[in-house]
Design a protein around this motif. Sequence first.
Motif, PDB file in Angstrom:
ATOM      1  N   ASN A   1       3.495   5.557  -5.829  1.00 39.77           N
ATOM      2  CA  ASN A   1       3.288   5.571  -7.277  1.00 39.77           C
ATOM      3  C   ASN A   1       2.200   6.561  -7.675  1.00 39.77           C
ATOM      4  O   ASN A   1       2.322   7.276  -8.679  1.00 39.77           O
ATOM      5  N   ASP A   2       1.119   6.591  -6.868  1.00 38.28           N
ATOM      6  CA  ASP A   2       0.032   7.539  -7.162  1.00 38.28           C
ATOM      7  C   ASP A   2       0.529   8.975  -7.072  1.00 38.28           C
ATOM      8  O   ASP A   2       0.200   9.821  -7.918  1.00 38.28           O
ATOM      9  N   LYS A   3       1.325   9.261  -6.040  1.00 39.32           N
ATOM     10  CA  LYS A   3       1.845  10.621  -5.890  1.00 39.32           C
ATOM     11  C   LYS A   3       2.782  10.969  -7.055  1.00 39.32           C
ATOM     12  O   LYS A   3       2.762  12.087  -7.566  1.00 39.32           O
ATOM     13  N   THR A   4       3.611   9.976  -7.460  1.00 44.04           N
ATOM     14  CA  THR A   4       4.530  10.220  -8.572  1.00 44.04           C
ATOM     15  C   THR A   4       3.770  10.502  -9.862  1.00 44.04           C
ATOM     16  O   THR A   4       4.099  11.418 -10.618  1.00 44.04           O
TER      17      THR A   4
ATOM     18  N   PHE B   1       0.829  -1.213   0.000  1.00 42.14           N
ATOM     19  CA  PHE B   1       0.000   0.000   0.000  1.00 42.14           C
ATOM     20  C   PHE B   1       0.861   1.260   0.000  1.00 42.14           C
ATOM     21  O   PHE B   1       0.523   2.263  -0.628  1.00 42.14           O
ATOM     22  N   GLN B   2       2.011   1.216   0.711  1.00 42.97           N
ATOM     23  CA  GLN B   2       2.915   2.369   0.692  1.00 42.97           C
ATOM     24  C   GLN B   2       3.456   2.605  -0.721  1.00 42.97           C
ATOM     25  O   GLN B   2       3.529   3.738  -1.189  1.00 42.97           O
TER      26      GLN B   2
END
Length: 267
Positions: A106-109, A100-101
């Motif tokens: 990845n979502d933030k990137t 999950f981290q």
Amino acid sequence: MLYESILFGSTFVMTSLILMTGCSSKKKAAPSVAPSPQSASKSPAATPSVAKSTVSKSPATETKATETGETKDTTNAETKNEETKGNVRFVWISEMLIFFQDEETNDKTEAKKDETRQETVRKDDDKKDDGEKKKEEDEKENDKKEENKNENKKKKEDFIRADPTELSFESATTSQKKLRLKNLTSKKLMFKVKSTTTNTYLINPVFGKIEPNNFADVMITHRPSGKREDKLVIVSSEMLGKELEMAKTFKQIKTTGNDVIVKLVST
């Protein structure tokens, strides 16, 4: 917010599993079996002499001891199994948390990349808009200059008429022809004759004056040259200053009459 909820739930589950594993181990760890009263008694056939006789154990005592050892082994094995399962659960939960981290990272990137792309597109659009605006401004400025030029032409009058409007010469010989300029106004005019080439044609006079409603002749001399086309441009204005200073005067003023074009042809 979603990541925090998942992290909290995973931590709660992991803690519960560890506590449950500890309690299960304590419950299944059975106490040692106490020896029965019969095992403590000696065999009836035993002699009082301790030195020469050996103490024999009854079959019931040996059976109970064996069962006790097997129970301990089973309990230890179950405890190890429970510990192994707890470790597996702990490792699984840790891997889920790491997963999950990584997903959140990845979502933030990706979100940052999207913002960068949008910013780049926005800057490109702004540059295009600025370029289009500048182009429109330049076009408007050119249109304005053209309009001003046309207005200036309209304001100018036909002061002089040339006769003829085209002069032809033989390219291999030297020849001379006359150009007549007529003053179309009731004012005294001065004029200047300009040529696109000074090596082939000689003009006399270059500067001159014309009385109101009168004529002035200009002699054009052609020198041998190749076949070509040139032209004369006659500019005019109202007479200003002294006649001997016409060259200086033309440099200082703007002409008020329309330009007259005479075509020169060498055949």
